[in-house]
Design an enzyme around this catalytic site. Structure first.
Site, PDB file in Angstrom:
ATOM      1  N   GLY A 147       0.814  -1.208   0.000  1.00  0.00           N
ATOM      2  CA  GLY A 147       0.000   0.000   0.000  1.00  0.00           C
ATOM      3  C   GLY A 147       0.851   1.262   0.000  1.00  0.00           C
ATOM      4  O   GLY A 147       0.553   2.237  -0.690  1.00  0.00           O
ATOM      5  N   ARG A 187       7.290   1.967   1.007  1.00  0.00           N
ATOM      6  CA  ARG A 187       7.606   0.555   1.219  1.00  0.00           C
ATOM      7  C   ARG A 187       7.930  -0.125  -0.108  1.00  0.00           C
ATOM      8  O   ARG A 187       8.755  -1.041  -0.162  1.00  0.00           O
ATOM      9  CB  ARG A 187       6.453  -0.152   1.922  1.00  0.00           C
ATOM     10  CG  ARG A 187       6.830  -1.548   2.417  1.00  0.00           C
ATOM     11  CD  ARG A 187       5.722  -2.155   3.257  1.00  0.00           C
ATOM     12  NE  ARG A 187       5.552  -1.374   4.486  1.00  0.00           N
ATOM     13  CZ  ARG A 187       4.451  -1.401   5.224  1.00  0.00           C
ATOM     14  NH1 ARG A 187       3.423  -2.140   4.852  1.00  0.00           N
ATOM     15  NH2 ARG A 187       4.375  -0.687   6.327  1.00  0.00           N
ATOM     16  N   ARG A 200       1.574  11.055  -8.944  1.00  0.00           N
ATOM     17  CA  ARG A 200       0.915  11.263  -7.653  1.00  0.00           C
ATOM     18  C   ARG A 200       1.734  10.724  -6.477  1.00  0.00           C
ATOM     19  O   ARG A 200       1.207  10.453  -5.405  1.00  0.00           O
ATOM     20  CB  ARG A 200      -0.491  10.634  -7.646  1.00  0.00           C
ATOM     21  CG  ARG A 200      -1.456  11.277  -8.622  1.00  0.00           C
ATOM     22  CD  ARG A 200      -2.782  10.527  -8.667  1.00  0.00           C
ATOM     23  NE  ARG A 200      -3.716  11.169  -9.579  1.00  0.00           N
ATOM     24  CZ  ARG A 200      -4.727  11.947  -9.194  1.00  0.00           C
ATOM     25  NH1 ARG A 200      -4.929  12.184  -7.910  1.00  0.00           N
ATOM     26  NH2 ARG A 200      -5.551  12.472 -10.098  1.00  0.00           N
ATOM     27  N   ARG A 215      -0.443  -8.802  -3.216  1.00  0.00           N
ATOM     28  CA  ARG A 215      -0.448  -7.723  -2.221  1.00  0.00           C
ATOM     29  C   ARG A 215       0.489  -8.102  -1.084  1.00  0.00           C
ATOM     30  O   ARG A 215       0.436  -9.217  -0.556  1.00  0.00           O
ATOM     31  CB  ARG A 215      -1.860  -7.503  -1.693  1.00  0.00           C
ATOM     32  CG  ARG A 215      -1.894  -6.672  -0.416  1.00  0.00           C
ATOM     33  CD  ARG A 215      -3.228  -6.048  -0.126  1.00  0.00           C
ATOM     34  NE  ARG A 215      -3.390  -5.708   1.274  1.00  0.00           N
ATOM     35  CZ  ARG A 215      -2.713  -4.791   1.941  1.00  0.00           C
ATOM     36  NH1 ARG A 215      -1.757  -4.089   1.328  1.00  0.00           N
ATOM     37  NH2 ARG A 215      -2.953  -4.554   3.222  1.00  0.00           N
TER      38      ARG A 215
END
Length: 234
Positions: free
Chosen positions: A20, A24, A43, A87
């Site tokens: 996320g 990281r 962004r 993820r």
């Protein structure tokens, strides 16, 4: 180039790890990949492509929550040809048997709703992981000796939840942990015929009120990244 990803054609690998936090993503790319190159800064949502044991890998931030994850997963698959999306993130434990620093692998996802809900109308679609990735991740975690739990996880719509009654019912029904993205990742991947998995590090414990100190989180997250890479190329 898409609205949210500035990478050029060919910049994105078929295998993408999705933390996320964009910082990281930067840490994981610099720590685990050979010759990582920044391929996206739009962004501030950083993305890097490099190699791991000779295999091309992209590590692309997804932002927090399912709406943000949905944007990046759709563009990575539809516009850049990603085939495997994993993820890598943190989660809050919802079972006593799950401890801080443990790994949780999401076999299936419970949710109140997802950005894809409108596709299904009255149908309650059950998002689940790709079995091949799941089995490989469990094996990789076992080989490392990392305490690992595999089962149902909860993808929440909100971070500041004020529904203790709901949490109690999920704990009662065996939900392992809460996070905020996996249900939509699994749904988008299913829509496009791609592979998806969520591999999570327990950073907080809802029942015990425990949390990893910030200094400990990065080292603990390293196991999760290694398991994700092993599972992607097994």
């Amino acid at each position: 180039m898409t609205i949210h990803i500035g990478a050029k054609p060919g910049d994105i690998a078929e295998t993408v790890l999705m933390p996320g936090d964009p910082l990281r993503a930067k840490w994981a790319a610099e720590t685990f990949l050979d010759d990582p190159v920044c391929v996206n800064e739009v962004r501030g949502m950083l993305g890097f492509t490099g190699t791991w044991r000779g295999n091309r890998v992209t590590i692309q931030g997804s932002g927090m929550g399912m709406p943000s994850l949905s944007i990046y997963a759709n563009e990575l698959i539809r516009d850049y040809g990603a085939k495997t999306l994993i993820r890598i993130g943190s989660c809050g434990a919802m079972q006593e048997k799950v401890a801080l620093r443990d790994i949780v692998i999401g076999m299936s996802c419970t949710s109140m709703s997802t950005p894809s809900r409108g596709f299904f109308r009255e149908l309650n679609f059950a998002p689940c992981a790709d079995y091949g990735l799941l089995a490989a991740a469990v094996a990789a975690a076992g080989a490392k000796g990392t305490p690992t739990h595999c089962g149902n996880i909860y993808s929440a719509d909100v971070f500041y939840d004020e529904r203790p009654d709901l949490n109690e019912q999920m704990t009662r029904h065996g939900v392992l942990a809460v996070e905020m993205e996996a249900a939509e990742l699994y749904t988008v991947a299913a829509r496009f015929g791609c592979r998806a998995l969520a591999i999570l590090t327990v950073s907080d414990h809802l029942l015990r009120g425990e949390a990893l100190p910030s200094a400990d989180r990065q080292s603990s997250f390293g196991d999760m990244v290694e398991i994700a890479l092993e599972s992607a190329f097994t």
